[in-house]
Design a protein around this motif. Structure first.
Motif, short mmCIF file in Angstrom:
data_model
loop_
_atom_site.label_atom_id
_atom_site.label_comp_id
_atom_site.label_asym_id
_atom_site.label_seq_id
_atom_site.Cartn_x
_atom_site.Cartn_y
_atom_site.Cartn_z
N GLU A 247 0.82 -1.21 0.00
CA GLU A 247 0.00 0.00 0.00
C GLU A 247 0.86 1.27 0.00
N SER A 308 -4.03 6.11 1.32
CA SER A 308 -4.53 6.05 2.70
C SER A 308 -3.73 6.99 3.58
N ASN A 318 -14.19 16.07 9.69
CA ASN A 318 -13.42 15.15 8.86
C ASN A 318 -14.22 14.70 7.63
N PRO A 322 -10.96 14.55 3.17
CA PRO A 322 -10.99 13.42 2.23
C PRO A 322 -11.54 13.80 0.86
N GLU A 323 -12.54 14.69 0.82
CA GLU A 323 -13.09 15.12 -0.46
C GLU A 323 -12.05 15.89 -1.27
N ALA A 326 -9.32 13.47 -2.48
CA ALA A 326 -9.83 12.63 -3.57
C ALA A 326 -9.91 13.41 -4.87
N LYS A 332 -10.53 7.86 -4.59
CA LYS A 332 -10.83 7.95 -3.17
C LYS A 332 -9.57 7.85 -2.32
N VAL A 333 -9.52 8.68 -1.27
CA VAL A 333 -8.43 8.63 -0.30
C VAL A 333 -9.04 8.33 1.06
N ASP A 334 -8.57 7.26 1.69
CA ASP A 334 -9.11 6.85 2.99
C ASP A 334 -8.36 7.58 4.11
N VAL A 335 -9.09 8.33 4.92
CA VAL A 335 -8.52 9.02 6.08
C VAL A 335 -9.10 8.38 7.33
N SER A 336 -8.25 7.77 8.17
CA SER A 336 -8.77 7.02 9.30
C SER A 336 -7.88 7.15 10.53
N LYS A 343 -1.73 -1.04 11.70
CA LYS A 343 -1.85 0.38 11.39
C LYS A 343 -1.74 1.24 12.64
#
Length: 613
Positions: A247, A308, A318, A322-323, A326, A332-336, A343
């Motif tokens: 990744e 990610s 939040n 991410p928008e 992206a 799409k970008v995952d923000v977590s 992780k």
């Protein structure tokens, strides 16, 4: 303090708020999903009671809100206003020019790797980031040993009668001389892309297949080349440790120390940890808000956006981030915020990196403070020289004379405090008069540009006397001054060896100089400041002199004065382009008639063109 009535009138829509001081200066810019709710958290009855928040709020006399349709628009507007106003209490990354990437455009003929500063939307692939150009070039050099791509522009290579030295040592496949087909070369370039993307298994599988195909077709030389590449790949990949399953991830770590906040970014590319960066700020507000502000600033630049993003704690609103990511990435970008597993371990590792960076920062601060304290004691200064300014003059036979000022804060260069001075009474050869002019102009602006703790001039007792005289005339008596004289060389006629005196520091009220211990940190700091002032002055002097040489040469042409010669150079960009211009092109310039254009063209064509100094 903002009244409750004013807060009640603030809309509940998403947008940006600007906190302003008494004189209208913007102190802080923030974004919110609900403007009224966010502002009330600062000023309402249930406001944040932390000291650092109260410290900011007490300075706010007004607040202005700008409503947006979405949180993403609020994030974009926030970044724009921060760059425009540079508020005191916001994170401001400015233009970070220390990021480098490797660029590879697979659509061009015989692609090659190059080191670039900025990522552009030009269809090419970018890999990185790397902390410095040296690190990026080291990676590129290693790759060129495995994948022999061309090193130079194709047109330049084709002009050579034979392949370059890199071909001779096996680090270039010689595409410029037809020594490799476009198809075989493209396979090498694709291998580089796979390698840098971390797709190692795909890469090895692809080259084994090509080696087998070449061997079956009895192309043994080609098969041997793929065999050597496979060996080099396996050797290079052996010490690398996979962190995740192929990744691309950026991991954020955080460390809080008093009012200072340190953030660390870990870069995982293709599942492998490739590098890290740290950022340190004086931050007064909430940690989550700091992370949100930092991410908006950082990814607002032209940087690689991973698939990610792992955070140590949730950030407010939040949705917009991410928008925006992206939209910039095109997917799409995952923000977590991970809670368990590998992780979470990565986030904790990033936190340890942030803590180490904070410790290094304070160690450097302590070291700098010790040097300044020693300098204060050795030079008998009235106060610690936190802010130091140094001045120098550069001239050539009294022409194009300039002065320079450099500023150091806490022992480090402070570029916003650098200034260049064009000597008004040009043509004089009196260095003392020129220094007096520069110092007078500097002192006259003390109200808007605060004076330093220590003011240094390059020279000896004479220069120190000028400095003291100027400050006395302007009634500026509360700052320390000094003159730093270079070491002198002693050598008798016929002597093989020469000796040097120590560098000397002259202070007001002392006939004899202060001699600091050779190679001591205070002396090295003073010498560095003096040399930087000299470099800054000489660079400006050369710039002025070169421009003057060009314009004075054009002024030899009848009918061309100083203003017109300057205009010609500005419009065409260089002397060579003025010379290459047609009569009609010259006549389009303001102040150049058709007859004068013919005169200029004829004069330059006859070889009476000005010479660059």
């Amino acid at each position: 303090m903002i009244s409750s009535e004013k807060i009640a009138r603030i809309p509940t829509a998403p947008g940006v708020y600007q906190m302003k001081g008494e004189n209208g200066t913007i102190l802080y810019v923030g974004k919110a999903r609900n403007l009224r709710q966010r502002v009330r958290s600062y000023f309402g009855s249930s406001r944040d009671s932390r000291y650092q928040v109260r410290f900011l709020v007490e300075q706010v006399s007004d607040i202005e809100c700008i409503v947006t349709d979405t949180e993403k628009e609020a994030l974009i507007l926030e970044n724009t206003l921060i760059k425009q106003h540079r508020p005191k209490y916001n994170i401001n990354l400015r233009d970070d020019k220390t990021y480098f990437s490797l660029r590879l455009d697979l659509t061009e003929k015989f692609p090659r790797l190059t080191v670039v500063r900025k990522i552009q939307k030009d269809g090419a692939s970018y890999f990185g980031p790397y902390a410095s150009a040296t690190a990026a070039r080291a990676v590129m050099k290693q790759l060129q040993r495995i994948f022999p791509l061309r090193h130079y522009p194709l047109d330049a290579c084709k002009k050579r009668k034979r392949p370059c030295l890199f071909y001779q040592i096996g680090q270039c496949s010689g595409p410029c001389h037809g020594l490799i087909s476009e198809e075989a070369y493209l396979a090498l370039a694709e291998g580089v892309a796979l390698f840098l993307s971390g797709r190692d298994r795909d890469l090895v599988k692809k080259y084994r297949q090509k080696m087998l195909e070449a061997s079956t077709a009895e192309k043994f030389e080609e098969a041997g080349r793929y065999r050597d590449i496979l060996k080099a790949i396996e050797t290079t990949l052996e010490p690398q440790k996979m962190v995740t399953a192929g990744e691309d991830i950026d991991v954020v770590g955080i460390h809080r120390d008093a009012t200072r906040l340190t953030l660390a970014l870990l870069f995982i590319r293709g599942g492998t940890l490739t590098g890290s960066r740290s950022f340190s700020f004086n931050w007064q507000l909430d940690d989550a808000e700091a992370i949100a502000s930092f991410l908006g600033e950082y990814y607002g630049q032209e940087v690689f956006i991973p698939a990610s993003l792992l955070l140590p704690l949730p950030i407010p609103e939040n949705i917009g981030l991410p928008e925006l990511l992206a939209e910039k990435k095109g997917k799409k970008v995952d923000v977590s915020v991970p809670r368990r597993g590998l992780k979470l371990e990565l986030v904790e590792l990033a936190g340890k990196n942030a803590e180490n960076a904070a410790v290094e920062h304070w160690q450097k601060q302590d070291s700098s403070a010790n040097v300044l304290q020693e300098l204060k004691e050795r030079l008998h200064l009235a106060k610690l020289p936190v802010r130091i300014e140094c001045y120098d003059i550069s001239t050539f036979q009294g022409k194009q004379s300039v002065g320079s000022r450099v500023t150091f804060i806490d022992g480090k260069p402070f570029k916003p405090g650098y200034r260049r001075y064009r000597i008004k009474n040009d043509g004089q050869t009196d260095d003392f008069a020129m220094l007096s002019e520069v110092l007078s102009r500097r002192a006259e602006r003390a109200a808007e540009d605060p004076l330093p703790d220590l003011l240094i001039v390059d020279g000896g007792l004479g220069q120190l006397g000028i400095l003291t005289h100027v400050l006395t005339e302007l009634n500026i008596l509360d700052i320390d001054t000094a003159a730093l004289a270079k070491s002198r060389v002693f050598a008798a006629a016929g002597d093989i060896e020469v000796s040097r005196s120590a560098e000397r520091v002259f202070r007001p009220g002392r006939k004899n100089p202060i001699v600091l211990r050779q190679n001591s940190k205070p002396l090295l700091l003073l010498a560095r400041i003096r040399d930087e002032a000299h470099r800054f002055a000489v660079t400006y002097h050369k710039l002025i002199r070169n421009k003057a040489t060009l314009t004075s040469g054009l002024e030899e042409i009848p009918g061309v004065g100083h203003r017109l010669s300057t205009r010609l150079l500005q419009e065409f960009g260089s002397l060579a382009k003025v010379k290459a211009a047609t009569v009609d092109e010259l006549a389009t310039i303001l102040g150049v008639s058709l007859k004068l254009a013919q005169t200029i063209s004829k004069h330059l064509a006859q070889g009476r063109n000005p010479q660059r100094h």
